[in-house]
Design a protein around this motif. Structure first.
Motif: not given
Lengths: 453, 453
Positions: A319, A382, B287, B289-291, B293-295, B298, B300-302, B431, B434
């Protein structure tokens, strides 16, 4: 909009005069256009119409227009082949030498020799002098059409020289002062000539500290000198201080555009300059990079494949693969861009190898720590699994730090080895960082496997 | 190297003269430096030494140097606060108005009003006139120090005007011809003045088709006009054709650099302009931008998490996640760069929305097909499983095509909505790609699941 329409109706009018074979009117309206617009007109008409133009305009008149035309090899060849060879040769000889040389370099050796054989010895000598300079050096962008004088004369006599040479020179706004050995000993601007009395001696008012560039200097450094000093032209000298030519600001704008495009292309892993309407051609240009990176990506796939058993036991690990590789790739791209930019700034004090790389690694640690804590919190909430959150968080932090290391180290190393650091593309860094991120991720996951399952 | 050393020893000498309180010698050697070097010297010395300079040099002499200094807000504030306020105000008033306005914009409203209150009414009016133009317009980069004349006079009298105004004007190489309503009716270059006879009327030799820009024009378009016409300066007019100022080529080089940096920054998802030695500061800027994009990551992870059962049954699928997302991301970045570039070229005919997006999708199909076949062959040989190879190959092709669609569609849409397309960063596209890649990959895999297991 009004101006564009006005230009369009002018163009229509000129085409009509051409169709009517009205030489006088055509010449009047065509030559009244700005040189750039003449080029626009020329490029917008048919081959038959252009053929008429060649008989209505002198090679010199056409040369002025060609000085401002920017065309690709094929179109240029086409234009030149439409003219009689001797007309084309004379046209090339009448252009500013630097622009003629650019065209000849584009056309290749065979065509060049054909046209040179039709020019006067003097013109051939001038062109040959510039043809042999290496790409991207001051020599390759300079022109030989400048005004030079000797120092022991008055403003009045200098103005007289200027009047006579104005028509030939690419700029008359700087006048270069040379001695008997043709060495550059001073410079005076036209502004200075104008504000001083007619009887003043040049030697009294010229500036003896001339900023000049060497013929072998990199064009990027020449551009930086233009930026620093706000000059309109710079003299080019050899290693005996002899004046060889000048570089003008319009050529420097081309250099700056070229460098920006090449940096931008490097970051994207695609040459954005060669824009094509044809998808197959476009694909042909992009595929080499994509396929190369595909093979590098296969290394990552092979690595994951070693951990297949781990994944089948803890499918939750799958994941977060793309989240970790993606975020680390983003961070690595940022590092890359900053490092390439700092190298381009050409400031030796700030461009210490260690300063940049250590700085980027520290930045990676800070961004990694905060991003890691964020993802730790998200995963804990989560999935309700703090150990898993911890594994993902630590892996994220390590992956980002390593991506920043790679993103800064690789361009720095390339620069040291004499390559253009901008060639280290963003896609290359992200693909490489995929590999290191996966390695870090699965190693940390194996370590804590028993705890989070 | 020799030249740098020579400059260093000159600087050492001037510092000594300053320490010796030798006003005459200091002025002689300092004013003999090129203005850019004066700035380098000024920036290299201590506050105490600078304090001496303020008493040895007139505000006007210092202003020439400040015209070429490029500094950040903090350093600039520091320099100005070292001077007596009235001295600083006079210095600012003596600079070219466009440069003074740049400084005041950097300093902020409070400081600006402080210095304006210490200037003459005339200087305040000139500065206020430029202060209110919007950022990134022709008005914001123009200066009011130009030479204008009326048409019904001779070359001789025009040269006389020029001599008198040369000291004040930023360029004297173009002279603008205006009528009684201050409307721009012609232009003549100093070159033309020089080669024509003294008794010639200006109206006879001036060019009446003046290329001018409007005060509200985007500075990027102004830069394009400079590139097209190879001008050294362009007049700026209002909508009644009244001459308001001129833009000079040195300011255009700044604009070109600024745009290139902003495009490059956009592609990397980091502002490469604000280079900081401090890792915490650097991290703070990266940060957001990075954060963000992290969301996005997420999501994608979900999505992958929904397919966890699939992965636990066929862990081989995890092996190819990063290969597919990575390759599609690379292709999407290429599309993005090409689309942003084509939008920047400002060629309406070629920039048709559909032409670009359809072209990119077709390019994606071609690159995707070839990359897909390559990976099909690799997987078939490596894993001895043609069905798995087929799934990966088809997923790769679809993911690349969709990435090309996103990479071109998003900047085009942003451009249509009035945003700068260059803000659509590479990291954002990768991102996003992805997410679509994973969606495509797992859907195709589910479809063929029973066949390759």
């Amino acid at each position: 909009m009004d101006e564009l329409q006005e230009l369009d109706s002018r163009f229509a009018q000129i085409r009509k005069e051409l169709a009517d074979n009205d030489l006088t009117k055509f010449r009047e309206s065509f030559l009244d256009l700005h040189i750039y617009e003449q080029g626009q007109f020329y490029q917008s008409i048919t081959e038959e119409e252009r053929a008429l133009m060649y008989s209505y305009l002198s090679p010199k008149e056409l040369a002025d227009m060609f000085d401002l035309i920017e065309e690709d090899k094929e179109t240029l060849k086409e234009y030149l082949s439409e003219m009689r060879p001797s007309y084309a040769a004379q046209m090339l000889a009448s252009m500013y030498t630097d622009n003629a040389v650019d065209f000849l370099n584009l056309l290749g050796k065979k065509e060049t020799n054909k046209y040179l054989s039709l020019m006067s010895n003097e013109d051939v000598a001038e062109i040959r002098e510039l043809l042999h300079y290496e790409d991207d050096t001051a020599g390759s962008i300079m022109t030989t059409e400048y005004v030079s004088i000797v120092a022991n004369q008055t403003v009045r006599s200098a103005m007289y020289v200027l009047k006579n040479e104005a028509d030939m020179a690419e700029t008359i706004y700087y006048i270069y002062v040379i001695n008997q050995e043709e060495q550059l000993v001073g410079v005076i601007s036209l502004r200075d000539l104008i504000v001083n009395e007619d009887d003043t001696l040049i030697s009294e008012i010229m500036s003896e500290r001339v900023i000049a560039v060497h013929v072998g200097d990199d064009q990027v450094d020449v551009a930086q000198t233009f930026r620093d000093y706000d000059f309109l032209a710079l003299p080019v000298i050899d290693y005996d201080d002899r004046l060889l030519g000048i570089v003008t600001v319009d050529d420097i704008i081309d250099v700056i555009d070229e460098e920006a495009t090449s940096d931008y292309s490097g970051l994207a892993g695609v040459n954005v300059e060669e824009v094509s309407e044809n998808p197959v051609k476009a694909a042909t240009r992009r595929l080499p990079w994509l396929i190369t990176l595909l093979f590098l990506g296969m290394a990552t796939a092979t690595l994951i494949s070693k951990y297949e058993v781990l994944v089948s036991e803890a499918s939750i690990l799958a994941v977060f693969i793309s989240l970790i590789t993606g975020t680390a790739g983003n961070a690595g791209t940022q590092s890359l861009a900053v490092a390439v930019r700092r190298l381009a700034m050409n400031d030796d004090k700030k461009n210490n190898f260690l300063t940049i790389v250590v700085g980027e690694v520290l930045t990676g640690l800070v961004t990694g720590a905060i991003t890691g804590i964020t993802i730790f919190l998200i995963v804990t909430v989560w999935k309700g699994n703090p150990t898993l959150g911890f594994v993902i968080g630590i892996a994220m932090m390590a992956a980002i730090t390593v991506a920043n290391l790679a993103g800064s180290l690789i361009p720095m190393l390339m620069d040291r080895l004499g390559f253009d650091p901008a060639v280290a593309s963003g896609p290359f860094i992200t693909t490489l960082s995929d590999l290191t991120s996966v390695l870090i991720y699965f190693n940390i996951a194996s370590l804590f496997m028993s705890h989070f399952m």
